[in-house]
Design a protein around this motif. Sequence first.
Motif: not given
Length: 266
Positions: A40-53
């Motif tokens: 669902g592109d969750v990682l992509h969309h979260l990475a638009e707002h945060a540095t995701v680990y």
Amino acid sequence: METVTSADGTEIAYKRTGSGPPLVLVHGSGVSDHRRWKIGDVLHHLAEHATVYALDRRGRGESGDGDRYSMDREVKDVVAVVESIGEPVTLLGHSYGANLALEASLVVDSLSGLILYEPGIPVDEHEMGDPEAIARMNKLLADGRNEAALEVFLRDIGGLTPDEIDAFRADPSWDDRVAGTHTLPREELACSEHELHPERLTEMTAPTLLLSGGESPRKYKDAVNAIDEALPDSRVVTFEGEQHVAMNTRPELFVDEVVSFIRGVN
């Protein structure tokens, strides 16, 4: 992929993407690795707002594994990643990953916020895991029948229908799920033995967002409510009409709630 060394010397891998306040993702059981957040592109969309680990939990993906297993070792894996970042983070865990995130939150001092989506913690009369199903899985794994063991997990513990299992089987991640099946019995056993001890949560100061599906099994809802009652700064958001994996079924709702929370604590 980057790595950090956990307390027992195990290398824990994680995928770093995006920019902004740090967000650490801890996936649950029954999935392959950090790539579960790509659905669902969750990682992509979260990475638009945060540095995701996004972690590969031990025994999965590019992370190593130890000579023996305990929940405490996995908690220390999460702690190692959080502490390696060097600034306050938001920690998000789903299902068994939420168990680990909750325990890690009681150890680290560098949390700006905590997000827990339906941790598998037995409260009241509820039980987590199924001893008979776990025994069947262990027998199948000993016989080299990993795929059959995964099917037992999805059907008898996860409660999936045959059609839902067929949908999982058709997904490109199926082979990776099968490869990680050996981790499932040990995690289910640890989950069934995890006790809440509400008094341990009363001094946890990080703001906490508790996520729940409106159609989820009562055992998950009761665990969320018990944690909410124990924490001094928490609130519950319910995804109406959804169950245990709203990040799959309604990813836009999941992302909106996570991003809104991150903005509020940073």
